[in-house]
Write a protein that holds these residues in place. Structure first.
Motif, short mmCIF file in Angstrom:
data_model
loop_
_atom_site.label_atom_id
_atom_site.label_comp_id
_atom_site.label_asym_id
_atom_site.label_seq_id
_atom_site.Cartn_x
_atom_site.Cartn_y
_atom_site.Cartn_z
N LYS A 47 -8.87 -24.13 48.98
CA LYS A 47 -8.98 -23.30 47.76
C LYS A 47 -9.27 -24.17 46.54
O LYS A 47 -10.13 -23.86 45.72
CB LYS A 47 -7.67 -22.51 47.58
CG LYS A 47 -7.59 -21.70 46.30
CD LYS A 47 -6.86 -22.46 45.20
CE LYS A 47 -6.75 -21.65 43.93
NZ LYS A 47 -7.44 -22.13 42.78
N ARG A 88 -12.90 -25.38 46.79
CA ARG A 88 -13.86 -24.27 46.69
C ARG A 88 -13.90 -23.70 45.27
O ARG A 88 -14.96 -23.50 44.70
CB ARG A 88 -13.42 -23.20 47.69
CG ARG A 88 -14.29 -21.99 47.83
CD ARG A 88 -13.75 -21.07 48.93
NE ARG A 88 -12.50 -20.42 48.59
CZ ARG A 88 -11.37 -20.47 49.30
NH1 ARG A 88 -11.32 -21.16 50.41
NH2 ARG A 88 -10.28 -19.84 48.91
N GLU A 89 -12.72 -23.45 44.71
CA GLU A 89 -12.68 -22.73 43.44
C GLU A 89 -12.61 -23.64 42.23
O GLU A 89 -13.00 -23.25 41.13
CB GLU A 89 -11.47 -21.77 43.41
CG GLU A 89 -11.58 -20.68 44.47
CD GLU A 89 -10.43 -19.69 44.38
OE1 GLU A 89 -9.47 -19.93 43.63
OE2 GLU A 89 -10.50 -18.67 45.09
N ASN A 90 -12.05 -24.82 42.39
CA ASN A 90 -11.83 -25.69 41.24
C ASN A 90 -12.57 -27.01 41.32
O ASN A 90 -12.51 -27.81 40.39
CB ASN A 90 -10.32 -25.96 41.07
CG ASN A 90 -9.50 -24.68 41.11
OD1 ASN A 90 -8.98 -24.30 42.15
ND2 ASN A 90 -9.41 -23.99 40.00
N GLU A 132 -4.79 -17.83 36.77
CA GLU A 132 -6.19 -18.27 36.86
C GLU A 132 -7.19 -17.16 37.18
O GLU A 132 -8.23 -17.03 36.53
CB GLU A 132 -6.24 -19.33 37.98
CG GLU A 132 -7.58 -19.86 38.32
CD GLU A 132 -7.53 -20.75 39.59
OE1 GLU A 132 -6.56 -20.65 40.40
OE2 GLU A 132 -8.47 -21.52 39.75
N HIS A 133 -6.86 -16.32 38.18
CA HIS A 133 -7.84 -15.33 38.64
C HIS A 133 -7.89 -14.09 37.77
O HIS A 133 -8.81 -13.31 37.87
CB HIS A 133 -7.54 -14.93 40.08
CG HIS A 133 -7.73 -16.06 41.04
ND1 HIS A 133 -6.70 -16.88 41.42
CD2 HIS A 133 -8.85 -16.52 41.65
CE1 HIS A 133 -7.16 -17.79 42.25
NE2 HIS A 133 -8.46 -17.62 42.39
N HIS A 170 -15.64 -18.25 32.55
CA HIS A 170 -15.09 -19.28 33.42
C HIS A 170 -13.78 -19.80 32.84
O HIS A 170 -13.72 -20.12 31.66
CB HIS A 170 -16.11 -20.43 33.54
CG HIS A 170 -15.74 -21.40 34.61
ND1 HIS A 170 -16.11 -21.23 35.92
CD2 HIS A 170 -14.99 -22.53 34.58
CE1 HIS A 170 -15.62 -22.23 36.65
NE2 HIS A 170 -14.94 -23.03 35.86
N ASN A 223 0.50 -23.26 41.10
CA ASN A 223 -0.20 -22.02 41.35
C ASN A 223 0.48 -21.32 42.53
O ASN A 223 1.47 -21.84 43.07
CB ASN A 223 -1.69 -22.30 41.63
CG ASN A 223 -2.59 -21.14 41.20
OD1 ASN A 223 -2.17 -19.98 41.21
ND2 ASN A 223 -3.82 -21.46 40.84
N TYR A 246 -5.55 -17.22 51.40
CA TYR A 246 -6.48 -18.27 50.95
C TYR A 246 -7.71 -18.39 51.84
O TYR A 246 -8.80 -18.71 51.35
CB TYR A 246 -5.77 -19.62 50.87
CG TYR A 246 -4.83 -19.71 49.67
CD1 TYR A 246 -5.30 -19.46 48.38
CD2 TYR A 246 -3.48 -20.03 49.83
CE1 TYR A 246 -4.45 -19.51 47.30
CE2 TYR A 246 -2.63 -20.09 48.74
CZ TYR A 246 -3.12 -19.83 47.47
OH TYR A 246 -2.28 -19.89 46.39
N GLN A 305 -12.25 -12.70 49.77
CA GLN A 305 -11.67 -12.79 48.42
C GLN A 305 -12.02 -11.58 47.53
O GLN A 305 -11.69 -11.56 46.35
CB GLN A 305 -12.12 -14.09 47.73
CG GLN A 305 -11.71 -15.36 48.49
CD GLN A 305 -10.20 -15.55 48.56
OE1 GLN A 305 -9.51 -15.58 47.56
NE2 GLN A 305 -9.67 -15.67 49.79
N GLU A 313 -11.15 -9.95 43.11
CA GLU A 313 -12.09 -9.46 42.10
C GLU A 313 -11.83 -7.97 41.79
O GLU A 313 -11.89 -7.56 40.64
CB GLU A 313 -13.54 -9.70 42.57
CG GLU A 313 -14.63 -9.11 41.70
CD GLU A 313 -14.62 -9.56 40.24
OE1 GLU A 313 -13.98 -10.58 39.92
OE2 GLU A 313 -15.26 -8.87 39.41
N ARG A 315 -8.88 -7.86 39.55
CA ARG A 315 -9.26 -8.43 38.25
C ARG A 315 -9.98 -7.38 37.39
O ARG A 315 -9.71 -7.22 36.21
CB ARG A 315 -10.15 -9.65 38.45
CG ARG A 315 -10.41 -10.47 37.19
CD ARG A 315 -11.71 -11.25 37.24
NE ARG A 315 -12.87 -10.38 37.24
CZ ARG A 315 -13.36 -9.76 36.18
NH1 ARG A 315 -12.80 -9.92 35.00
NH2 ARG A 315 -14.40 -8.95 36.29
#
Ligand code: PMP
Ligand code: GLU
Length: 397
Positions: free
Chosen positions: A80, A83-85, A208-209, A215, A233, A282, A286, A290, A293
């Motif tokens: 994770k 991939r994401e950070n 974060e999400h 961004h 996290n 994870y 995903q 979203e 969110r």
């Protein structure tokens, strides 16, 4: 006889959890309370995660897990972070525990000596200062009001640093304000911290999400601080898994080792079943993140527009998390019958009793004069709560 230790006697109870409990008690008595106090997603955990937990039960994941967490989960967390950070971590840099809350406290207990100073931009989440107190450290609050969108500047940080400073705690997106530090704002803080190599950077990225910007940047992206930055996290907010209690720290191996030693003595590894569920979260699809969110963004827009109709409230536009943090001092000094509003805390109690809406006093976040509303609830609840607040507030003269 007072049997309670100084350590615990001087600790404040968690105001967020206390207010939520109060609202649950009123509900149990039949009062139609809308709870906007506690901050947790109102969604259910996605099905594929629940299925992974059921499978873990079937497969007898019923034994103690390694103290730092299953290797497979720590690998999923490294995946994770890459991939994401875009951050490279190995599993020995990760410790999984009973929520982000435990890992935050563990990192503080593992690094702070009595008398060490911990810089905390405020408003800040209720537990930070109490955790520092537990470690016998000294919390150094640095105030950022709504006029600076609740974000501290490099000059404020520089001014707060002393020879005893050992840590700074950052939280972006922020609970309770929803503010997010931009890349440039972080860079300005990083430039100050580069001159103070003894300061550990603890960045709580739990929201974060949940953001409404292009961004979200974390201070952990800055290579120059990498050997002293610890990320916190977990799955509570992104995957609607608050009750599963899985969070983690990711940071330098000496800190990870110390945290693991501490955890080994007082809690052991986190729940085996919940760890397998988090691993699925994870590694799985995903889209759910979203979808949630987007719902939070719609609710943010709704609550911001309704808040504008309440006379006297001064609001920022939160960029992330799921909280609105209005400044409500316009109501201080007002009365209704024999009730006098002397503080934001009185206003929050008045709203609980007369509007049946539960919020949290800003004082709990080191920001008297403000209050926090969690909009992690349905659109209908948000509309009804804001209608009640507007009507009850209008009675105050
Ligand atoms: N940090 C912040 C800023 C939070 O709001 C929360 C939620 N209470 C946590 C940490 C802890 O989250 P967890 O449920 O993973 O313990
Ligand atoms: N993050 C939530 C809140 O601030 C959870 C409650 C807590 O642990 O404080 O309301």
């Amino acid at each position: 006889m007072n049997r309670i230790s100084q350590r615990v006697a001087t600790l404040s109870p968690s105001a967020t959890l206390a207010m939520s409990q109060k609202s649950a008690e009123l509900k149990a008595q039949g009062v139609d309370v809308i709870n906007m106090s506690v901050g947790e997603p109102d969604f259910n955990t996605p099905d594929f995660i629940k299925e992974a937990a059921c499978k873990a039960v079937e497969e007898n994941y019923s034994h103690y897990s390694p103290v730092a967490g299953y290797l497979s989960l720590r690998q999923a967390i490294c995946g994770k972070l890459l991939r994401e950070n875009g951050l490279h971590f190995t599993p020995d840099c990760i410790v999984v525990g009973n929520g982000a809350k435990q890992e935050l406290c563990n990192v503080i207990l593992a690094t702070i000596n009595p008398g060490d100073e911990v810089i905390i931009p405020v408003p800040a989440w209720v537990s930070y200062i109490e955790m520092v107190k537990l470690a016998e450290g000294i919390a150094v609050p640095v105030r950022a009001g709504i006029e600076q969108d609740f974000k501290i500047t490099a000059a404020q940080l520089e001014a707060a640093i002393t020879p005893r400073s050992r840590m700074i705690m950052l939280n972006s997106p922020s609970n309770p304000t929803g503010s997010i530090y931009s890349y440039d704002e972080l860079k300005a803080l990083v430039e100050v911290l580069e001159r103070h190599p003894e300061i550990i950077v603890l960045t709580d990225d739990i929201y974060e999400h949940i953001n409404f910007v292009e961004h979200v940047h974390s201070i952990a992206e800055f290579e120059s601080l990498r050997d002293r930055t610890v990320i916190i996290n977990g799955v509570s907010k992104a995957y609607a898994m608050t009750g599963w209690r899985i969070g983690y720290m990711a940071g330098p191996t000496d800190i990870a080792k110390a945290v693991s030693k501490l955890q080994g003595q007082y809690t052991s590894g986190a729940s085996s079943i919940a760890q397998k569920a988090a691993e699925a979260a994870y590694n799985g699809p995903q889209e759910c993140v979203e979808d949630m969110r987007r719902a939070f963004e719609r609710r943010r827009d709704l609550i911001v527009s309704l808040a504008a109709e309440i006379p006297g409230w001064v609001c920022n536009i939160p960029q992330g998390a799921f909280y609105l943090f209005p400044e409500v001092t316009a109501y201080i000094g007002k009365r209704y019958d024999d009730i006098e509003i002397k503080s934001s805390g009185d206003y929050v109690m008045y709203l609980l009793e007369h509007a049946h809406v539960a919020c949290v006093d800003g004082d709990a976040f080191c920001a008297p004069g403000y209050m926090r509303l969690s909009y992690a609830t349905s659109d209908d609840n948000i509309r009804e709560a804001m209608r009640r607040i507007r009507e009850a507030s209008a009675l105050l003269q």
